[in-house]
Design an enzyme around this catalytic site. Structure first.
Site, short mmCIF file in Angstrom:
data_model
loop_
_atom_site.label_atom_id
_atom_site.label_comp_id
_atom_site.label_asym_id
_atom_site.label_seq_id
_atom_site.Cartn_x
_atom_site.Cartn_y
_atom_site.Cartn_z
N GLY A 6 97.45 -5.35 -26.15
CA GLY A 6 96.64 -6.08 -27.11
C GLY A 6 96.42 -7.54 -26.71
O GLY A 6 95.63 -8.25 -27.32
N LYS A 14 95.82 2.54 -26.79
CA LYS A 14 97.18 3.06 -26.64
C LYS A 14 98.06 2.38 -27.67
O LYS A 14 98.76 1.41 -27.36
CB LYS A 14 97.72 2.73 -25.24
CG LYS A 14 96.97 3.34 -24.07
CD LYS A 14 97.74 2.99 -22.79
CE LYS A 14 96.97 3.29 -21.56
NZ LYS A 14 97.67 2.81 -20.34
N ASP A 50 95.76 -2.09 -24.69
CA ASP A 50 97.09 -1.65 -24.27
C ASP A 50 98.12 -2.50 -25.04
O ASP A 50 98.41 -2.21 -26.20
CB ASP A 50 97.18 -1.83 -22.75
CG ASP A 50 98.41 -1.24 -22.13
OD1 ASP A 50 98.91 -0.23 -22.62
OD2 ASP A 50 98.89 -1.80 -21.12
N ASP A 103 90.25 1.51 -13.30
CA ASP A 103 90.84 1.62 -11.96
C ASP A 103 92.36 1.71 -11.96
O ASP A 103 93.03 1.38 -12.94
CB ASP A 103 90.46 0.41 -11.11
CG ASP A 103 91.27 -0.84 -11.51
OD1 ASP A 103 91.32 -1.15 -12.72
OD2 ASP A 103 91.86 -1.48 -10.63
N THR A 130 95.02 -8.93 -24.03
CA THR A 130 93.69 -9.26 -23.51
C THR A 130 92.72 -9.46 -24.67
O THR A 130 91.96 -10.43 -24.71
CB THR A 130 93.18 -8.14 -22.59
OG1 THR A 130 94.12 -7.96 -21.52
CG2 THR A 130 91.81 -8.46 -22.03
N GLY A 181 86.66 -3.30 -16.01
CA GLY A 181 86.84 -1.94 -16.49
C GLY A 181 85.79 -1.41 -17.44
O GLY A 181 85.60 -0.20 -17.56
P1 IMP Z 1 96.37 -5.45 -22.55
O1 IMP Z 1 96.11 -6.90 -22.44
O2 IMP Z 1 97.81 -5.12 -22.25
O3 IMP Z 1 95.91 -4.83 -23.84
O4 IMP Z 1 95.62 -4.77 -21.36
C1 IMP Z 1 94.35 -4.33 -21.43
C2 IMP Z 1 93.82 -4.11 -20.03
O5 IMP Z 1 94.81 -3.51 -19.19
C3 IMP Z 1 92.66 -3.14 -20.05
O6 IMP Z 1 91.44 -3.82 -20.21
C4 IMP Z 1 92.77 -2.51 -18.70
O7 IMP Z 1 92.06 -3.26 -17.75
C5 IMP Z 1 94.22 -2.57 -18.34
N1 IMP Z 1 94.85 -1.26 -18.57
C6 IMP Z 1 95.65 -0.90 -19.61
N2 IMP Z 1 96.01 0.38 -19.52
C7 IMP Z 1 95.42 0.86 -18.41
C8 IMP Z 1 95.36 2.18 -17.80
O8 IMP Z 1 95.94 3.18 -18.26
N3 IMP Z 1 94.63 2.26 -16.66
C9 IMP Z 1 93.97 1.21 -16.10
N4 IMP Z 1 93.96 -0.01 -16.65
C10 IMP Z 1 94.68 -0.19 -17.79
MG MG Z 2 90.39 -4.55 -18.33
#
Ligand code: IMP
Ligand code: MG
Length: 171
Positions: free
Chosen positions: A102, A128, A100, A156, A104, A39
């Protein structure tokens, strides 16, 4: 499905110039960018050129982590797929598209530390905050957005829409 524009190309470009100035003010001159594929690839491409305009010359590498399936919800299990670049003793700027839950970013930060990074800062184009499930600190944030699903500018939905030059909300 339709995509409603949220941030235009011009708005994104202006914000990235601001981010580059913030990064230049806080980081030591010698650092390595580690982008989280897939992304972030458009963001990193624009960010490094904005950094160059501030006089910075970072090294650039990428890692690939996987948490998302094909849907809109994270699997909540993050794993590394592939190799880690040589970062022992390096100052690292971790770059992601969206923070999102957090998870990752937390996983990536720990991974970089385990591999000997001297110091790690994190930068995300989008945040977010309402969605956070684990505590993370992102030092450089492009835009804070509500709990909507966004695409475009490298981001994506089921591998679609990465080509859009703007960021939009999928309805
Ligand atoms: P986390 O581990 O939940 O913080 O997710 C982060 C990853 O989720 C980001 O690097 C994105 O690849 C994916 N992601 C989170 N929200 C979205 C969105 O609204 N659209 C597309 N990908 C998202
Ligand atoms: Mg990502």
């Amino acid at each position: 499905m339709s995509v409603r524009p949220l941030y235009s190309e011009a708005q994104i470009a202006a914000r990235i110039d601001g981010l580059a100035r913030d990064i230049a003010a806080k980081l030591p001159p010698d650092f390595t960018i580690v982008g989280l594929l897939t992304g972030c690839f458009v963001f990193v491409a624009d960010l490094i050129r904005a950094l160059d305009r501030t006089g910075l010359r970072p090294q650039v590498s990428f890692i690939r982590l996987n948490s998302y399936g094909k849907g809109k919800e994270s699997s909540r299990l993050v794993r590394l797929t592939g190799d880690i670049p040589e970062i022992a003793g390096r100052n690292v700027l971790l770059v992601d598209d969206i923070v999102d839950t957090g998870r990752t970013q937390l996983f990536a930060r720990n991974l970089l530390r385990e591999h000997g990074a001297a110091q790690v800062w994190a930068c995300a184009l989008l945040d977010k905050p309402q969605r956070r499930e684990v505590e993370t600190v992102t030092e450089f944030i492009g835009f804070s957005i509500p709990n909507v699903f966004v695409v475009g500018y490298g981001i994506d939905y089921a591998e679609q829409y990465r080509h859009l030059p703007y960021i939009g909300v999928v309805d």
